[in-house]
Design a protein around this motif. Sequence first.
Motif, PDB file in Angstrom:
ATOM      1  N   UNK A 421       6.246   8.644   0.277  1.00  0.00           N
ATOM      2  CA  UNK A 421       6.306   7.593   1.149  1.00  0.00           C
ATOM      3  C   UNK A 421       5.655   7.746   2.575  1.00  0.00           C
ATOM      4  N   UNK A 422       5.228   6.751   3.196  1.00  0.00           N
ATOM      5  CA  UNK A 422       4.890   7.129   4.445  1.00  0.00           C
ATOM      6  C   UNK A 422       5.458   6.089   5.484  1.00  0.00           C
ATOM      7  N   UNK A 423       6.336   6.773   6.502  1.00  0.00           N
ATOM      8  CA  UNK A 423       7.079   6.204   7.530  1.00  0.00           C
ATOM      9  C   UNK A 423       6.258   6.009   8.911  1.00  0.00           C
ATOM     10  N   UNK A 424       6.681   4.917   9.424  1.00  0.00           N
ATOM     11  CA  UNK A 424       6.226   4.947  10.829  1.00  0.00           C
ATOM     12  C   UNK A 424       6.160   3.422  11.506  1.00  0.00           C
ATOM     13  N   UNK A 425       5.769   2.536  10.514  1.00  0.00           N
ATOM     14  CA  UNK A 425       5.893   1.143  10.862  1.00  0.00           C
ATOM     15  C   UNK A 425       7.302   0.729  10.920  1.00  0.00           C
ATOM     16  N   UNK A 426       7.652  -0.118  11.879  1.00  0.00           N
ATOM     17  CA  UNK A 426       9.158  -0.734  12.155  1.00  0.00           C
ATOM     18  C   UNK A 426       9.204  -2.008  11.702  1.00  0.00           C
ATOM     19  N   UNK A 427       8.228  -2.499  11.425  1.00  0.00           N
ATOM     20  CA  UNK A 427       7.937  -4.067  10.718  1.00  0.00           C
ATOM     21  C   UNK A 427       7.297  -4.022   9.584  1.00  0.00           C
ATOM     22  N   UNK A 428       7.397  -5.236   8.937  1.00  0.00           N
ATOM     23  CA  UNK A 428       6.655  -5.256   7.634  1.00  0.00           C
ATOM     24  C   UNK A 428       4.980  -4.953   7.603  1.00  0.00           C
ATOM     25  N   UNK A 429       4.358  -4.363   6.591  1.00  0.00           N
ATOM     26  CA  UNK A 429       3.020  -4.086   6.451  1.00  0.00           C
ATOM     27  C   UNK A 429       2.269  -5.501   6.142  1.00  0.00           C
ATOM     28  N   UNK A 430       1.344  -5.839   6.564  1.00  0.00           N
ATOM     29  CA  UNK A 430       0.248  -6.971   6.050  1.00  0.00           C
ATOM     30  C   UNK A 430      -0.853  -6.583   5.331  1.00  0.00           C
ATOM     31  N   UNK A 431      -1.490  -5.410   5.521  1.00  0.00           N
ATOM     32  CA  UNK A 431      -2.487  -4.797   4.807  1.00  0.00           C
ATOM     33  C   UNK A 431      -2.654  -3.499   4.612  1.00  0.00           C
ATOM     34  N   UNK A 432      -3.291  -2.919   3.536  1.00  0.00           N
ATOM     35  CA  UNK A 432      -3.541  -1.538   3.141  1.00  0.00           C
ATOM     36  C   UNK A 432      -4.870  -1.464   2.866  1.00  0.00           C
ATOM     37  N   UNK A 433      -5.696  -0.387   3.233  1.00  0.00           N
ATOM     38  CA  UNK A 433      -7.215  -0.186   2.734  1.00  0.00           C
ATOM     39  C   UNK A 433      -7.180   1.378   2.926  1.00  0.00           C
ATOM     40  N   UNK A 434      -7.793   1.662   1.408  1.00  0.00           N
ATOM     41  CA  UNK A 434      -8.085   3.223   1.349  1.00  0.00           C
ATOM     42  C   UNK A 434      -9.509   3.631   1.685  1.00  0.00           C
ATOM     43  N   UNK A 435      -9.699   4.775   2.527  1.00  0.00           N
ATOM     44  CA  UNK A 435     -10.956   5.028   2.637  1.00  0.00           C
ATOM     45  C   UNK A 435     -11.843   5.309   1.263  1.00  0.00           C
ATOM     46  N   UNK A 436     -11.294   5.579   0.063  1.00  0.00           N
ATOM     47  CA  UNK A 436     -11.848   5.555  -1.200  1.00  0.00           C
ATOM     48  C   UNK A 436     -11.961   7.187  -1.287  1.00  0.00           C
ATOM     49  N   UNK A 437     -11.394   8.095  -0.647  1.00  0.00           N
ATOM     50  CA  UNK A 437     -11.534   9.398  -0.855  1.00  0.00           C
ATOM     51  C   UNK A 437      -9.977  10.147  -1.495  1.00  0.00           C
ATOM     52  N   UNK A 438      -9.365   8.961  -1.669  1.00  0.00           N
ATOM     53  CA  UNK A 438      -8.043   9.692  -2.449  1.00  0.00           C
ATOM     54  C   UNK A 438      -7.323  10.443  -1.407  1.00  0.00           C
ATOM     55  N   UNK A 439      -7.607  10.363  -0.025  1.00  0.00           N
ATOM     56  CA  UNK A 439      -6.732  11.381   1.002  1.00  0.00           C
ATOM     57  C   UNK A 439      -6.328  10.341   2.274  1.00  0.00           C
ATOM     58  N   UNK A 440      -7.138   9.403   2.828  1.00  0.00           N
ATOM     59  CA  UNK A 440      -6.891   8.454   3.860  1.00  0.00           C
ATOM     60  C   UNK A 440      -6.775   7.335   3.649  1.00  0.00           C
ATOM     61  N   UNK A 441      -5.606   6.664   4.383  1.00  0.00           N
ATOM     62  CA  UNK A 441      -5.246   5.271   3.886  1.00  0.00           C
ATOM     63  C   UNK A 441      -4.898   4.800   5.365  1.00  0.00           C
ATOM     64  N   UNK A 442      -5.349   3.131   5.418  1.00  0.00           N
ATOM     65  CA  UNK A 442      -5.017   2.382   6.839  1.00  0.00           C
ATOM     66  C   UNK A 442      -4.212   1.283   6.557  1.00  0.00           C
ATOM     67  N   UNK A 443      -3.176   0.909   7.664  1.00  0.00           N
ATOM     68  CA  UNK A 443      -2.358   0.008   7.303  1.00  0.00           C
ATOM     69  C   UNK A 443      -2.185  -0.861   8.728  1.00  0.00           C
ATOM     70  N   UNK A 444      -1.992  -2.296   8.369  1.00  0.00           N
ATOM     71  CA  UNK A 444      -1.709  -2.946   9.585  1.00  0.00           C
ATOM     72  C   UNK A 444      -0.280  -3.447   9.388  1.00  0.00           C
ATOM     73  N   UNK A 445       0.353  -3.319  10.617  1.00  0.00           N
ATOM     74  CA  UNK A 445       1.881  -3.843  10.682  1.00  0.00           C
ATOM     75  C   UNK A 445       2.301  -4.905  11.394  1.00  0.00           C
ATOM     76  N   UNK A 446       3.477  -5.573  11.219  1.00  0.00           N
ATOM     77  CA  UNK A 446       3.906  -6.854  12.363  1.00  0.00           C
ATOM     78  C   UNK A 446       4.527  -5.960  13.337  1.00  0.00           C
TER      79      UNK A 446
END
Length: 644
Positions: A421-446
């Motif tokens: 689990x990735x913890x760090x956002x304090x509100x809900x997530x709106x989107x998730x995008x993978x770099x496509x390498x199986x390692x890095x992922x990006x998220x937007x939060x409220x």
Amino acid sequence: MSAPLPRGSGESSAHHGSRQHTIPHDPEDEWEEQLSVEFSTDDDEDGDSDREGEEHSYEGQGPYASRPMTGNYKYSTMGFWSSDTDLPAEAPITRRQILRRLGQVGMSQIFAEQLSSRYSRTRTRRHQGSDEEDEETEGGYGGIGKRRRAEDKYPAVPSDVGRALMGSGVFGDNDPYGGNRGNKKNTGLAGRIFKRELGLHTGSGAQLQNRLMAQSMIPPSAADTIIHYDARCYSGQFSDDGTFFFSCGQDFKIRLYDTSNPYRWSYYKTIEYPYGQWTLTDASLSPDNKFLACSSIKCIVCLAPTDPNERADPWLLDFSTSGPGRMRRSGFSAHTGFGIFSIRFSGDGRELVAGTSDQSIYVYDLETRQPTLRIRGHDDDVNAVCFADKKSPHILFSGSDDTTLKVWDRRSMGDSRAAGVFLGHTEGLTYVDSKGDGRYVLSNGKDQTMKLWDIRKMVSTERFDTIDPTKYSSRFDYRYASFEEEDYKPHPHDCSLVTFRGHKVLRTLIRCHFSPPNSSNSRYVYTGSYDGKVYIYNLDATLAGVIDVKGATQNSRPRDPDLSARFYSVHGNDVISTGAWRTCVRDASWHPSAPIIATTNWSGWALSAGTCTTHIWNDGVEEDEADLHVSKRVNEKLECEENL
């Protein structure tokens, strides 16, 4: 079983904080919800309020006296009264008027006593009407509807971790000659091309210079083309090879464009999903570009061929049952036990993964035409899903309104537990995008932040079982309220690498992405924003560029009384002559092989319609006062019209 309501500002489910409450669908509620969005009291960028001449003061006492409100309000035990209306004295105003005038305060503060007991684990603090600052509540951010003031504790900018990533070679290249700090004759685009033509760089040095040239070409604010739609646009993306672009509208239509020449688009085809609910929530192109899957707030995915000569009805894929079905043009009524907010093709094109309103992730096998896996792994709506690696379907990412981003390994799903689990956002997530390498992922939060994660830094499920992520949320309603910096408090278990902030994630599920490897050298991350801009960040969290879509589209079409009046700002009985031009960039897409960014937006008078804009790098030509830039304005089929 009642159908889930639409949500977001364009997907209207009844959210209080980050939790969804299914209630009977009422068209009047949609009307009032839309009014509350359009009557947000946020000021425009020039500092002027959308309602000029209106005083901003608050008098009286009561549970809401400690928060600023807009307008001349008085309070008594009977309710809110407004002195700037024609209502008689001592007469409570209507719920619609409250929604219109209290957008900045938020629904969760007005009707706090109506919230569900689903958050009973967290203490509820009530407004005391005191001028003293609220004391900290044990273990969380305070009660429902009230957001404590907290000192600014955002991560430092520039980020040291981000700078290290920028020098690692994974996210672009650093200029060994000093980059922008050096001599522009040597480090500018013209200088690099000059040296390349002279053959001053060979081998790996020449390749480096080519990559540096690519990552320096950030598209400008000036729009080359503005495509106007009569409905809001919710998403739009280039295909992986850059030969297609699609845009999804609230009118349940997906427009496809041939972008094999990215500088000269041509209209290709329109796919219609007429049995959707509220809006199209997402769409995804198959890796071979032969099929497009689109979703709405139903459990049905429409799978349609992209070939314009293919006239067969598209397939309907029911994620709640097994077996395929052809769409019928009449008499079709799909089961709506849950809605689908996110849909993605696997890298091999054999499967679809979906995030849904029933707190689940579904995997659907396109060969057998039936769902093969359901993971009920979240405590709230799953707003975004994606595969971690385009070459492997085993690892999944899912982002939810429960504030968590979870990692799933389908090879070890015996206990239906997340791999981490990735913890760090304090509100809900709106989107998730993978770099496509199986390692890095990006998220937007409220919580108004975008975060970069490394799968090696995720929290184990054993540790996560000892943490209650909901107690770190202020549960503000992002559809109606504003989020101020003093309302933010860092998550004590934040395991993200870099935190990006400056954009606004309000009213709807704003999307974010990694920039592509060829046209930008994977140098940046970027996101849409409610303020009508695209924010492009370096990996160290500093701004690399901003595309002002609102400025580019401002007043680019006349007011149209035939457009749905419900989306216009309302003042008295005049529904078409008021309401400023507004733009919310909901999605953006960077072309994989050309310095072009296309945006899909809510855009128009009071956000009543939609636009798609293209922004092409032009080496600063728009800054030349002698060259007046004029955007090309066209309709959905790229045809010029007199009214545009």
